[in-house]
Design a protein around this motif. Sequence first.
Motif, PDB file in Angstrom:
ATOM      1  N   LYS A 196       0.816  -1.214   0.000  1.00  0.00           N
ATOM      2  CA  LYS A 196       0.000   0.000   0.000  1.00  0.00           C
ATOM      3  C   LYS A 196       0.849   1.263   0.000  1.00  0.00           C
ATOM      4  CE  LYS A 196      -4.603  -0.216   0.787  1.00  0.00           C
ATOM      5  NZ  LYS A 196      -5.701  -0.807   1.546  1.00  0.00           N
ATOM      6  N   ASP A 197       1.953   1.215   0.751  1.00  0.00           N
ATOM      7  CA  ASP A 197       2.753   2.432   0.870  1.00  0.00           C
ATOM      8  C   ASP A 197       3.689   2.625  -0.324  1.00  0.00           C
ATOM      9  OD1 ASP A 197       4.442   0.366   1.351  1.00  0.00           O
ATOM     10  OD2 ASP A 197       5.006   0.979   3.392  1.00  0.00           O
ATOM     11  N   ASP A 198       3.677   1.660  -1.231  1.00  0.00           N
ATOM     12  CA  ASP A 198       4.594   1.715  -2.358  1.00  0.00           C
ATOM     13  C   ASP A 198       3.913   2.405  -3.552  1.00  0.00           C
ATOM     14  OD1 ASP A 198       7.169   1.239  -2.984  1.00  0.00           O
ATOM     15  OD2 ASP A 198       7.003  -0.950  -2.998  1.00  0.00           O
ATOM     16  N   THR A 199       3.403   3.611  -3.353  1.00  0.00           N
ATOM     17  CA  THR A 199       2.599   4.275  -4.391  1.00  0.00           C
ATOM     18  C   THR A 199       3.411   4.568  -5.650  1.00  0.00           C
ATOM     19  OG1 THR A 199       3.069   6.283  -3.176  1.00  0.00           O
ATOM     20  CG2 THR A 199       0.901   5.318  -2.864  1.00  0.00           C
ATOM     21  N   GLN A 200       4.712   4.847  -5.436  1.00  0.00           N
ATOM     22  CA  GLN A 200       5.562   5.139  -6.583  1.00  0.00           C
ATOM     23  C   GLN A 200       5.627   3.934  -7.514  1.00  0.00           C
ATOM     24  OE1 GLN A 200       7.043   8.127  -7.384  1.00  0.00           O
ATOM     25  NE2 GLN A 200       7.426   7.048  -9.304  1.00  0.00           N
ATOM     26  N   LEU A 201       5.824   2.750  -6.915  1.00  0.00           N
ATOM     27  CA  LEU A 201       5.935   1.532  -7.720  1.00  0.00           C
ATOM     28  C   LEU A 201       4.633   1.273  -8.469  1.00  0.00           C
ATOM     29  CD1 LEU A 201       7.692  -0.859  -8.538  1.00  0.00           C
ATOM     30  CD2 LEU A 201       6.748  -2.120  -6.594  1.00  0.00           C
ATOM     31  N   LYS A 202       3.484   1.489  -7.764  1.00  0.00           N
ATOM     32  CA  LYS A 202       2.200   1.254  -8.425  1.00  0.00           C
ATOM     33  C   LYS A 202       2.073   2.115  -9.670  1.00  0.00           C
ATOM     34  CE  LYS A 202      -2.671   2.412  -8.128  1.00  0.00           C
ATOM     35  NZ  LYS A 202      -3.005   1.685  -9.343  1.00  0.00           N
ATOM     36  N   SER A 203       2.375   3.374  -9.546  1.00  0.00           N
ATOM     37  CA  SER A 203       2.189   4.236 -10.720  1.00  0.00           C
ATOM     38  C   SER A 203       3.203   3.913 -11.811  1.00  0.00           C
ATOM     39  CB  SER A 203       2.240   5.718 -10.325  1.00  0.00           C
ATOM     40  OG  SER A 203       3.412   5.960  -9.582  1.00  0.00           O
ATOM     41  N   ASP A 204       4.421   3.493 -11.403  1.00  0.00           N
ATOM     42  CA  ASP A 204       5.402   3.088 -12.403  1.00  0.00           C
ATOM     43  C   ASP A 204       4.910   1.888 -13.191  1.00  0.00           C
ATOM     44  OD1 ASP A 204       7.014   5.077 -11.551  1.00  0.00           O
ATOM     45  OD2 ASP A 204       8.488   3.792 -10.535  1.00  0.00           O
ATOM     46  N   ILE A 205       4.349   0.896 -12.436  1.00  0.00           N
ATOM     47  CA  ILE A 205       3.871  -0.313 -13.103  1.00  0.00           C
ATOM     48  C   ILE A 205       2.704   0.021 -14.022  1.00  0.00           C
ATOM     49  CG2 ILE A 205       2.664  -2.501 -12.702  1.00  0.00           C
ATOM     50  CD1 ILE A 205       4.493  -2.948 -10.312  1.00  0.00           C
ATOM     51  N   ASP A 206       1.765   0.844 -13.518  1.00  0.00           N
ATOM     52  CA  ASP A 206       0.623   1.237 -14.353  1.00  0.00           C
ATOM     53  C   ASP A 206       1.099   1.864 -15.657  1.00  0.00           C
ATOM     54  OD1 ASP A 206      -1.164   0.280 -12.581  1.00  0.00           O
ATOM     55  OD2 ASP A 206      -1.654   2.232 -11.670  1.00  0.00           O
ATOM     56  N   ALA A 207       2.058   2.770 -15.540  1.00  0.00           N
ATOM     57  CA  ALA A 207       2.561   3.458 -16.734  1.00  0.00           C
ATOM     58  C   ALA A 207       3.204   2.474 -17.694  1.00  0.00           C
ATOM     59  CB  ALA A 207       3.580   4.532 -16.322  1.00  0.00           C
ATOM     60  N   ALA A 208       4.001   1.574 -17.126  1.00  0.00           N
ATOM     61  CA  ALA A 208       4.694   0.604 -17.974  1.00  0.00           C
ATOM     62  C   ALA A 208       3.700  -0.337 -18.645  1.00  0.00           C
ATOM     63  CB  ALA A 208       5.701  -0.185 -17.131  1.00  0.00           C
ATOM     64  N   LEU A 209       2.656  -0.743 -17.883  1.00  0.00           N
ATOM     65  CA  LEU A 209       1.653  -1.648 -18.439  1.00  0.00           C
ATOM     66  C   LEU A 209       0.942  -0.989 -19.615  1.00  0.00           C
ATOM     67  CD1 LEU A 209      -0.032  -4.218 -18.398  1.00  0.00           C
ATOM     68  CD2 LEU A 209      -1.382  -3.277 -16.505  1.00  0.00           C
ATOM     69  N   ARG A 210       0.612   0.291 -19.466  1.00  0.00           N
ATOM     70  CA  ARG A 210      -0.060   1.004 -20.556  1.00  0.00           C
ATOM     71  C   ARG A 210       0.827   1.021 -21.799  1.00  0.00           C
ATOM     72  NH1 ARG A 210      -1.972   4.587 -16.221  1.00  0.00           N
ATOM     73  NH2 ARG A 210      -4.181   4.095 -15.925  1.00  0.00           N
TER      74      ARG A 210
END
Lengths: 235, 214, 214, 242, 242
Positions: A196-210
């Motif tokens: 949950k606290d790893d918000t940076q990683l989440k957005s990085d993954i989302d961007a990469a997935l797109r």
Amino acid sequence: KTQTGTLNWGTDPTYQPFEYADAANKPTGFDVELMEAIAAKMGRTSNLTSEAFDGLLLALEGKKFDAVCAAMTITPLREKEVSFSIPYYRSDMGIMYNPAKNNITKPEDLVGKTVGVQVGTTGEIDAKLITGVKVNSYPDIQLATQDLENGRIDAVVNDYPVCTAYASTHPTLKVIDTTSIAGQDLTQLYGIAVRKDDTQLKSDIDAALRKVVADGTYATLYRKYFFADPPYLPK
Amino acid sequence: MIKWSIIFDNLPFLLAGAWTTLTLTVASMIFATVAGLLVGLLNMFGGKVIGAITRVYIEAIRGTPALLLILIVYYALPRIGLNLPQFPAAVVSLAVCYAAYIAEVFRAAVESIPKGQSEAAFSLGMNRAQALRHVILPQTFRRVLPPLANEFAALIKDTSLVSVIAMQDLLFNAKIIGARTANFLSPLIGAALIYLIMTTPVMQWSRNLEKKVE
Amino acid sequence: MIKWSIIFDNLPFLLAGAWTTLTLTVASMIFATVAGLLVGLLNMFGGKVIGAITRVYIEAIRGTPALLLILIVYYALPRIGLNLPQFPAAVVSLAVCYAAYIAEVFRAAVESIPKGQSEAAFSLGMNRAQALRHVILPQTFRRVLPPLANEFAALIKDTSLVSVIAMQDLLFNAKIIGARTANFLSPLIGAALIYLIMTTPVMQWSRNLEKKVE
Amino acid sequence: MLVVDDLHKSFGSLEVIKGVSFDMDFKERLVLMGPSGSGKSTLVRCINWIEPPSAGRITFDGKLVEPGKCDIRRLREDIGMVFQQFNVFPHLTALQNVALGPIVVKKTARKAAEVEAMELLAKVGLSHRADHKPGQMSGGEQQRVAIARALAMHPKLMLFDEPTSSIDVELIHEVLDVMVRLADEGMTMIVVTHEMGFAKEVADRVIFMDQGLIIESGSPSEVFEHPQQERTLSFLSKVLLA
Amino acid sequence: MLVVDDLHKSFGSLEVIKGVSFDMDFKERLVLMGPSGSGKSTLVRCINWIEPPSAGRITFDGKLVEPGKCDIRRLREDIGMVFQQFNVFPHLTALQNVALGPIVVKKTARKAAEVEAMELLAKVGLSHRADHKPGQMSGGEQQRVAIARALAMHPKLMLFDEPTSSIDVELIHEVLDVMVRLADEGMTMIVVTHEMGFAKEVADRVIFMDQGLIIESGSPSEVFEHPQQERTLSFLSKVLLA
Ligand SMILES: Nc1ncnc2c1ncn2[C@@H]1O[C@H](COP(=O)(O)OP(=O)(O)OP(=O)(O)O)[C@@H](O)[C@H]1O
Ligand SMILES: Nc1ncnc2c1ncn2[C@@H]1O[C@H](COP(=O)(O)OP(=O)(O)OP(=O)(O)O)[C@@H](O)[C@H]1O
Ligand SMILES: [Mg+2]
Ligand SMILES: [Mg+2]
């Protein structure tokens, strides 16, 4: 700790075609190649760690790795513990059975029967929605399928693509596609879990997935493992 | 029923798992033996409080399934800040588990030395530490080897529990082969044979040592 | 770190699992003891061929991880036509496993009777069967109780392995609670305590019996 | 040199020594006899505190033995003990057995300790066995190693608790010979034994115990030929008949 | 009644009995002596085939003992044996110990067997101990139970292998008394013992063994007072000195 050079992620490699060992016994599958593609877009290399499915989120929380990609359905309960990426896959529920012993055409046919599921999966949750079904929970889906073939159970409820992958190597078994049980929508969306606290990683993954979707890699992978064009694209 | 070709074709993969099993066993055994000796000595000679604490540790471990203990240790260590990679974490959880068993092995060995031995040492004017060091422990080490070898064999087997949480050990790889080849039994039989090749000599060695001690 | 409320709120569910663990243990122990006695006697007195066969059985089982054995027995038995429902199948696989250990318990007990006892029986003109029945076995039964109690405690623990065959035992239920509450540690600790409540008295009883025998 | 005064010893609720008093001089040789269970071993073991007495006083070499006040370990250095079961150290050679005490307790240099150990082994007739371990020796040889081991500490008093009763009948004399020689050299000793020949030859005094009490005491000829107590007579007649 | 002819016995490559021959008559009492390891126990155990001989012939009661041809178990019914370690059955009372053989082997009715067992216990002076288990008995009592147990089979020959050497010195006479009485009643017996008094009083013949061979044989006075062999003399002097 997030290492900049690698994307450390965990999965349970006993789940064909999402993650499994290939003929050379190297982990492969849709999720594995997808994560490799995502890591590449993030400028990292993918580093996979094996973990039993029901221990995956625990291990994630214990920081044994930083992400989980394991055909994991996004559920509200799981979302309480972890954050998910944007959904990367949509799946129906499959019911696998032995036509020589049973004739199952709809979920309600399972009433009075014993159903095998993998512990901790949405299949387990969904099977329990039907009243009058006895549910056996196995640590991995191989064991459930094994017991289906042994005749101790009447059906296995699991993600549809996994069921079909299985039935392709076990010709005695049949699979039906289910989208709802007891009026409940069973369509599932898979996500990549991060802390949950790893918000940076989440957005990085989302961007990469797109990016992986945008450049067509996603569709190529989908066709490779599911023999069809993707009916759903992550966005 | 058993397809030997499946075992044979996947032998390198099974052996890779066996190698993990073996290194895990050896590493865990080393830590468990050192910790077990320490816990055992503290339990016997550490005084009342330390004796009671180590006793609780030993009894709690011996009364709980190893699988459960490994789960607890494995998943609890990160919460107390011990964020170890997979292999060391597995070693620690197995060592925590086996140290209790090995402490009891040491205790039993010390207790099996006839009382007359320490009485003879005392009658020469030795104190407890001297009697322990020069008379009791040297005799203990020979007696401790057979049961230690037995624990080693047990540990080889118990590393299979680690497949349940994380590690690609022998059993885990066998299950993976089972999944891929749609033949569950054959790789498991293959794994069983490899386990036997690892455990049988150790158990036989333990028995030979035991006969020698007698 | 440990949330006692989670353990407390889910106590009925944990206890339901413990009940499965207990019934499974008792049923398996009964079959394993009967089979173990049989295998042990056949191994000692069944002649060369039967002796060798039972020896291979005993050694193979003792050298292979119980988890692996249970997987093999559970998933292989139906292929030879023994298609048992889940609970009986679990009992059979645990009994097959423990019979080997218990056979060794009986063998050790018989061998611990001083040779002079059977010599005295022979010197009265008894044959082997008479000596066994009237002199050796009656003395064996007292000696066999402490290690049997120990095997019982070990069996309680090893039933935790049946979660791999989808039995909802104590450990399994603890893991379910862990998944549901997103707190693994607390239900596992709760389960550990319940295991201890089951195993500790048995192990203590075994030790008391052992002291009595001496 | 040794005064035992109203000694009592209980194991739990079982009183095994019920008030024993005697004293002995330097160079005196005392033989203790009595039926099995009469408390002979317990009495002897109380003297060097291997079994701490429950009540009573022991004075050794002019000093009152009191744990806490005086050093029990120093006391034990001055009192050698030989056990029925030998209790030699099985992991050490005969030489190492004898040298261990001086090296560990007296901090004697290894070389010096081993030289003296060789002399002691010669004294008990075991020079040729110096490098053998107890497992390869007969009972008689092991017991002689045990005697040499005790002597290595230069004790002022030697305690023997049935030193020959675990030894093959034809090897007993080996051990008795060594003990007789020790007595001849003037060693102060207390010997629990039923060897009448030894008692007659060596003892200055025979003490007869029964049920935790001394019931008779005197020179060997007094006790053996004119026992005052019924119990002594009956015991002696049984032992002599056997 | 017993003829032992050129008996040999080896354990692996170790020959322990190297050709022993002797014969004895009905009602004869034979005492076997010799140093430890000379093969006394082995010889005695060969006679009732508890240790099958490696070579040689044994004739008992006119019949050649040959396994396969004659029934070794029947032979054992006729030969009673008493062991150094008693080997009484610890899970049974004294009465049950004595009655077990007749009930199991001779198929005697329990009642009748127990009546006779009571008589035998009375004979060895243990009527009051009939319902006690061996754990509660002294060594002397246990050995007397063992003797009664052997007698219950109405043996023609009794073998005693150092029956008193595990017994407290003051209890030995209890057992010897019973054995003397048995001899007086005319029981044929072979006794391994170092009790000189017993040998002198009871033995018709003393056989002296050394290193697996009979080296001397004769009446007690011949062997004890005028031994022909150096080895016998040296052994006797050691035993008598002890
Ligand atoms: N450690 C102990 N705990 C309990 N009771 C003991 C202990 N040691 C000795 N006893 C008891 O004390 C009594 C006297 O024993 P002790 O060994 O002193 O007798 P003893 O005269 O030496 O006999 P023996 O001739 O058999 O050696 C016996 O009843 C014995 O059972
Ligand atoms: N079962 C056996 N296996 C191997 N060696 C044996 C066995 N029994 C006896 N021996 C050996 O045979 C030799 C003779 O032993 P035996 O017991 O007959 O002697 P013994 O005269 O009765 O001695 P003791 O007076 O000590 O009882 C010894 O060297 C002994 O070690
Ligand atoms: Mg004593
Ligand atoms: Mg003998």
